[in-house]
Design a protein around this motif. Structure first.
Motif, PDB file in Angstrom:
ATOM      1  N   ASN A 342       0.871  -1.177   0.000  1.00 27.33           N
ATOM      2  CA  ASN A 342       0.000   0.000   0.000  1.00 27.33           C
ATOM      3  C   ASN A 342       0.903   1.221   0.000  1.00 27.33           C
ATOM      4  O   ASN A 342       1.455   1.602   1.032  1.00 27.33           O
ATOM      5  CB  ASN A 342      -0.899  -0.017   1.234  1.00 27.33           C
ATOM      6  CG  ASN A 342      -1.901   1.117   1.262  1.00 27.33           C
ATOM      7  OD1 ASN A 342      -1.604   2.236   0.838  1.00 27.33           O
ATOM      8  ND2 ASN A 342      -3.090   0.846   1.776  1.00 27.33           N
ATOM      9  N   ASP A 343       1.080   1.830  -1.183  1.00 28.50           N
ATOM     10  CA  ASP A 343       2.031   2.933  -1.294  1.00 28.50           C
ATOM     11  C   ASP A 343       1.442   4.290  -0.940  1.00 28.50           C
ATOM     12  O   ASP A 343       2.128   5.314  -1.038  1.00 28.50           O
ATOM     13  CB  ASP A 343       2.667   2.970  -2.685  1.00 28.50           C
ATOM     14  CG  ASP A 343       1.662   3.261  -3.804  1.00 28.50           C
ATOM     15  OD1 ASP A 343       0.494   3.549  -3.506  1.00 28.50           O
ATOM     16  OD2 ASP A 343       2.054   3.180  -4.986  1.00 28.50           O
ATOM     17  N   ALA A 351       6.124  -2.092   2.861  1.00 30.01           N
ATOM     18  CA  ALA A 351       7.408  -2.399   2.217  1.00 30.01           C
ATOM     19  C   ALA A 351       8.259  -3.291   3.118  1.00 30.01           C
ATOM     20  O   ALA A 351       8.923  -4.229   2.648  1.00 30.01           O
ATOM     21  CB  ALA A 351       8.157  -1.117   1.886  1.00 30.01           C
ATOM     22  N   LYS A 352       8.236  -3.029   4.409  1.00 30.36           N
ATOM     23  CA  LYS A 352       8.985  -3.862   5.355  1.00 30.36           C
ATOM     24  C   LYS A 352       8.391  -5.273   5.429  1.00 30.36           C
ATOM     25  O   LYS A 352       9.121  -6.270   5.505  1.00 30.36           O
ATOM     26  CB  LYS A 352       8.978  -3.230   6.740  1.00 30.36           C
ATOM     27  CG  LYS A 352       9.799  -1.947   6.857  1.00 30.36           C
ATOM     28  CD  LYS A 352       9.703  -1.376   8.268  1.00 30.36           C
ATOM     29  CE  LYS A 352      10.537  -0.113   8.442  1.00 30.36           C
ATOM     30  NZ  LYS A 352      10.433   0.445   9.814  1.00 30.36           N
ATOM     31  N   GLY A 374      11.770   1.782  -0.585  1.00 30.59           N
ATOM     32  CA  GLY A 374      10.327   1.858  -0.794  1.00 30.59           C
ATOM     33  C   GLY A 374       9.910   2.730  -1.953  1.00 30.59           C
ATOM     34  O   GLY A 374       8.856   3.377  -1.901  1.00 30.59           O
ATOM     35  N   MET A 375      10.711   2.746  -3.039  1.00 26.55           N
ATOM     36  CA  MET A 375      10.303   3.506  -4.223  1.00 26.55           C
ATOM     37  C   MET A 375       9.006   2.934  -4.793  1.00 26.55           C
ATOM     38  O   MET A 375       8.742   1.731  -4.699  1.00 26.55           O
ATOM     39  CB  MET A 375      11.410   3.502  -5.274  1.00 26.55           C
ATOM     40  CG  MET A 375      12.545   4.464  -4.948  1.00 26.55           C
ATOM     41  SD  MET A 375      13.883   4.476  -6.176  1.00 26.55           S
ATOM     42  CE  MET A 375      13.015   4.985  -7.673  1.00 26.55           C
ATOM     43  N   THR A 376       8.198   3.804  -5.401  1.00 28.70           N
ATOM     44  CA  THR A 376       6.852   3.457  -5.852  1.00 28.70           C
ATOM     45  C   THR A 376       6.721   3.554  -7.371  1.00 28.70           C
ATOM     46  O   THR A 376       7.585   4.107  -8.054  1.00 28.70           O
ATOM     47  CB  THR A 376       5.814   4.403  -5.220  1.00 28.70           C
ATOM     48  OG1 THR A 376       5.987   5.720  -5.769  1.00 28.70           O
ATOM     49  CG2 THR A 376       5.971   4.459  -3.704  1.00 28.70           C
ATOM     50  N   ASN A 377       5.594   3.055  -7.871  1.00 25.43           N
ATOM     51  CA  ASN A 377       5.245   3.262  -9.273  1.00 25.43           C
ATOM     52  C   ASN A 377       5.144   4.752  -9.582  1.00 25.43           C
ATOM     53  O   ASN A 377       4.932   5.582  -8.689  1.00 25.43           O
ATOM     54  CB  ASN A 377       3.894   2.613  -9.595  1.00 25.43           C
ATOM     55  CG  ASN A 377       3.999   1.115  -9.786  1.00 25.43           C
ATOM     56  OD1 ASN A 377       5.072   0.534  -9.749  1.00 25.43           O
ATOM     57  ND2 ASN A 377       2.854   0.474  -9.989  1.00 25.43           N
ATOM     58  N   VAL A 378       5.271   5.067 -10.867  1.00 22.72           N
ATOM     59  CA  VAL A 378       5.129   6.448 -11.312  1.00 22.72           C
ATOM     60  C   VAL A 378       3.899   6.531 -12.216  1.00 22.72           C
ATOM     61  O   VAL A 378       3.573   5.569 -12.921  1.00 22.72           O
ATOM     62  CB  VAL A 378       6.389   6.913 -12.063  1.00 22.72           C
ATOM     63  CG1 VAL A 378       6.555   6.176 -13.385  1.00 22.72           C
ATOM     64  CG2 VAL A 378       6.386   8.421 -12.277  1.00 22.72           C
TER      65      VAL A 378
END
Length: 563
Positions: A342-343, A351-352, A374-378
């Motif tokens: 869940n970003d 992320a953990k 924890g980089m996310t979609n763009v």
């Protein structure tokens, strides 16, 4: 147990064009990687897998190789590569190259000669066929949309390309091609590289005769992956490569082998098979596709029960018989925290939790660059901001078919490979610290918040949590070699499993959602005899109760020392 260094390693994948730019041209390079090796050493990883850095016209970001024994000029020189290898080895890290043996670039000298005339000595280095009924030789569909065949007007014949038309497939039925590829692999091993990730290796053999797939009208093109994936002769060719080249080096090998289950995977990685150390399986990568046959773009909600089924099958079938490669994202897949976590509201705990899941399974864990922060979609607004050839082809095809723009872009936002290819976010400055110039693709706008600089300094960050997971894996052999057993198989929110080795047993508890499900201590586990190894939430004693509520995306790992 059969201990091996590559089983006990943690791998970090670098997509070099997006990792770190050292000279301000907006393109990541080898000197940029060198400048960040201390960061990776601090993280604790053992092996660095570098995506293709060979000379290439870059139609598919380096997976179209025009010279196997040279470096793409944008990345640097062979001296830069030698420097990178020395610096990695000096830090106790190993280098795994990404090698494409299924195809080359259309600019490779072999193909330039091959297409020059039908009687050229290198004509048979590639797969050429005459057309049929005024069209291509058959109706197979490319992985990048459209036909696998491209007409070359110079000789009025078609060449086969399972991917882009700029990536003609090599002819592995030609012994001269095989010999030349073997020589090239050994050339890199003699330079001192520590292994290979073999791209698209399952496709080097095609069905003889190149028949049509199941479509009597031959149009439109149809997915015929069974015609060129995991065919029996692949194993003969890989065993030949192993016996003649790989056997003589203590290296790590992993194959990209889509379209198979764990029993088939044993044909590649089973003990005594003389082929590969491990393969990347793709079953869990199709969890959110409407159906395997519909391709990846038709997105549906994924099921935890199905994830458990898939991962448990791989864990149990390969135990003591082969080895797993465990991952949730890479350069071809969306960001894991956006896909399985869940970003928006729980980016850090989810992320953990996902990291705990992967690092506590049996098999070698893979971290994709930026996953550790924890980089996310763009979500770019316009197709003009995307660079991935697969994404651009998909967009054009759907527009021609009249699909609404909004629907197309929604699929791209979920599944484009560019989700994983935006530049690494190093700090909150210009271009996220990736470059002093203009990046080749836009940096995710959330780099002001999500970046390595912030993560390294924060003791409670995702990055520092990864450091703990990696340290635990080095400390406890049960995390590496323990057998796996699934608990709560039908629970729709909790994924729990055990790992057992001799007198040690792990209990791994994972809440995959933003709910607060009740967890009851399983039989055989006395809370008073458990040591909490790691958790993504602060913990109080639960030992006076038989059950407790898990918090959203909570992860806990307990160790039981059995007498």
């Amino acid at each position: 147990m059969n201990p091996k260094w590559w089983k006990e390693s943690v791998v970090y994948q670098i997509y070099p064009i997006s990792f770190m730019d050292s000279n301000g041209d907006g393109i990541g390079d080898l000197q940029g990687i060198i400048s960040r090796l201390d960061y990776l050493q601090d993280l604790g990883v053992d092996v660095i897998w570098v995506c293709p850095i060979y000379k290439s016209p870059n139609h598919d970001n380096g997976y179209d190789i025009s010279d196997y024994c040279d470096i793409m000029k944008e990345f640097g020189t062979m001296d830069d590569f030698d420097h990178l290898l020395r610096e990695m080895h000096a830090r106790g890290m190993k280098l795994m190259m990404d090698l494409v043996l299924n195809h080359t670039s259309h600019e490779h000298p072999w193909f330039v000669e091959s297409r020059s005339s039908k009687d050229n000595p290198k004509r048979d280095y590639y797969i050429w066929r005459k057309g049929k009924n005024g069209g291509p030789p058959n109706n197979w569909e490319s992985y990048f949309s459209g036909s696998v065949w491209e007409l070359d007007p110079r000789t009025d014949e078609y060449y086969l390309h399972l991917y882009s038309k700029y990536q003609p497939d090599l002819n592995w039925e030609n012994p001269v091609v095989i010999d030349k590829l073997h020589e090239m692999v050994e050339w890199w091993l003699k330079k001192g590289v520590d292994g290979f990730r073999f791209d698209a290796i399952a496709h080097i053999v095609k069905t003889k005769g190149y028949p049509d797939a199941d479509n009597p009208n031959r149009t439109p093109t149809v997915r015929a992956y069974g015609m060129f994936s995991n065919l029996e002769d692949v194993h003969t060719l890989l065993q030949n490569l192993y016996d003649n080249v790989l056997y003589f080096y203590d290296i790590m090998t992993v194959g990209e082998t889509s379209g198979l289950g764990p029993e088939q995977a044993l044909d590649y990685v089973g003990d005594g098979r003389r082929e590969l150390n491990m393969t990347f399986q793709f079953e869990h990568m199709f969890l959110d596709a409407a159906s395997p046959g519909s391709g990846k773009w038709d997105v549906v909600p994924w099921s935890l029960l199905e994830l458990k089924k898939i991962m448990s099958n791989w864990q149990t079938v390969l135990h003591d018989r082969g080895w797993n490669a465990n991952y949730l994202c890479n350069h071809d897949q969306p960001r894991s925290v956006s896909r399985f976590g869940n970003d928006l509201f729980y980016r850090i705990p989810s992320a953990k939790m996902l990291a705990t899941f992967i690092h506590m399974l049996e098999g070698t864990p893979y971290i994709y660059q930026g996953e550790e922060i924890g980089m996310t979609n763009v979500c770019f607004d316009s197709i003009d901001e995307y660079r991935d050839v697969e994404t651009l082809n998909y967009y054009e095809e759907k527009r021609k078919n009249g699909v609404p723009e909004e629907q197309i872009m929604s699929a791209i936002h979920h599944k484009s490979r560019d989700n994983a290819r935006t530049p690494m976010q190093w700090d909150d400055g210009h271009a996220g610290g990736f470059t002093t110039g203009t990046p080749w693709i836009k940096v995710n706008s959330n780099h002001m918040e999500i970046n390595a600089g912030n993560a390294v300094k924060d003791p409670d960050s995702i990055y520092n949590y990864y450091k703990q997971l990696i340290a635990l894996r080095k400390k406890y052999k049960v995390i590496v070699y323990g057998s796996y057993e699934l608990l709560l198989a039908e629970h729709t929110e909790i994924y729990a499993y055990t790992r057992t080795l001799e007198d040690q047993r792990l209990l791994v508890i994972l809440n995959f959602f933003d709910t607060e499900p009740e967890f009851e201590w399983p039989a055989g586990f006395d809370p008073d005899q458990l040591e909490l190894l790691i958790s993504n939430y602060p913990q109080s004693k639960d030992h006076d109760i038989r059950s407790f509520k898990l918090r959203p995306y909570e992860a806990r790992v307990y160790l039981q020392q059995r007498v």
